[in-house]
Design an enzyme around this catalytic site. Structure first.
Site, PDB file in Angstrom:
ATOM      1  N   SER A  43       0.800  -1.225   0.000  1.00 40.77           N
ATOM      2  CA  SER A  43       0.000   0.000   0.000  1.00 40.77           C
ATOM      3  C   SER A  43       0.831   1.273   0.000  1.00 40.77           C
ATOM      4  O   SER A  43       0.316   2.351  -0.304  1.00 40.77           O
ATOM      5  CB  SER A  43      -0.947   0.014   1.205  1.00 40.77           C
ATOM      6  OG  SER A  43      -0.236   0.191   2.414  1.00 40.77           O
ATOM      7  N   LYS A  62       0.709   4.728   6.903  1.00 38.54           N
ATOM      8  CA  LYS A  62       0.210   5.573   5.816  1.00 38.54           C
ATOM      9  C   LYS A  62       0.868   6.947   5.924  1.00 38.54           C
ATOM     10  O   LYS A  62       1.557   7.263   6.889  1.00 38.54           O
ATOM     11  CB  LYS A  62      -1.313   5.738   5.884  1.00 38.54           C
ATOM     12  CG  LYS A  62      -2.114   4.446   5.927  1.00 38.54           C
ATOM     13  CD  LYS A  62      -2.068   3.686   4.626  1.00 38.54           C
ATOM     14  CE  LYS A  62      -2.859   2.377   4.728  1.00 38.54           C
ATOM     15  NZ  LYS A  62      -2.690   1.532   3.529  1.00 38.54           N
TER      16      LYS A  62
END
Length: 238
Positions: free
Chosen positions: A56, A125
């Site tokens: 990701s 993230k």
């Protein structure tokens, strides 16, 4: 009455006041306990190692990267909401608050945090929106406070297709205003990231730290000489 030799008396007293020696087992046990406590303290308050299990954050972070996360980037943190467990570390803490604050998380920081939908998992993230920011996505373009975010240097979009926002928020989302004490985060692999577009915001007390360095990278693919990504050793995370 027989007299004692002075040397014999001194030797007898010296023998009585010698401290008892610890057993080898006890010495090793104490050393192990001290080492475990020190490792636990470093892990909780200073720095912690993590492994990247998914793609990701490609291209910034690759599957198999091992990274260091600073617990001191935003202040001296005190753990809270802790539970005891029969593993190491023996205490698992799901939140923290700053005893001494050095600063707030900033847009662009790459953070590790407790996944809001399952706090047994840690996610990583990049912060896109800070408290009070308005975030919107139009045809894959991220807008922060109405201005396009310059993210081409560290992101990738591999799917040329466009998804309607009424079906899926990946390519068209918002606008939303980030609440106080919360952060809007996204993966750098924009088309293949489960992030704030899907499950909402990250609370500040759930942030575990800021990623800052790759210390080991393992691909395990191709020829055996290529399994270790030597060029990524020591690379700063930006």
């Amino acid at each position: 009455m027989a007299s004692r030799a002075p040397g014999a008396a001194a030797e007898s007293v010296s023998t009585m006041i010698q401290p008892a020696r610890k057993s080898v087992f006890r010495e090793y046990a104490e050393a192990i306990v001290v080492a475990m406590l020190l490792a636990f303290a470093i892990r909780v308050f200073v720095v912690q190692a993590f492994k990247i299990p998914s793609g990701s954050m490609i291209p910034t972070l690759l599957i198999g990267d091992h990274i260091l996360v600073s617990k001191l980037s935003y202040g001296i943190q005190w753990p809270s909401d802790c539970k005891f467990q029969m593993t190491f570390p023996p205490v698992n803490c799901y939140a923290s608050y700053a005893l001494i604050e050095f600063g707030k998380p900033q847009r662009g920081d790459i953070i590790v945090f407790r996944f809001p939908e399952d706090e047994e998992k840690d996610f990583i993230k990049r912060i896109v929106g800070t408290p009070g920011d308005t975030v919107q996505i139009k045809s894959k373009v991220v807008l922060v406070n109405g201005m396009p975010l310059d993210d081409k240097a560290f992101t990738q979009r591999i799917d040329p297709g466009m998804i309607d926002g009424t079906i899926n928020p990946r390519d068209n989302f918002g606008p939303v205003t980030v609440p106080e004490g919360s952060y809007f985060v996204m993966g750098d692999n924009r088309d293949q990231s489960l992030d704030s577009r899907f499950w909402g915001y990250v609370r500040e007390e759930k942030i575990r730290g800021k990623a800052f360095r790759i210390y080991w990278s393992w691909s395990g693919q191709g020829q055996w000489k290529e399994w270790v990504r030597w060029a990524r050793f020591g690379k700063a995370i930006q």
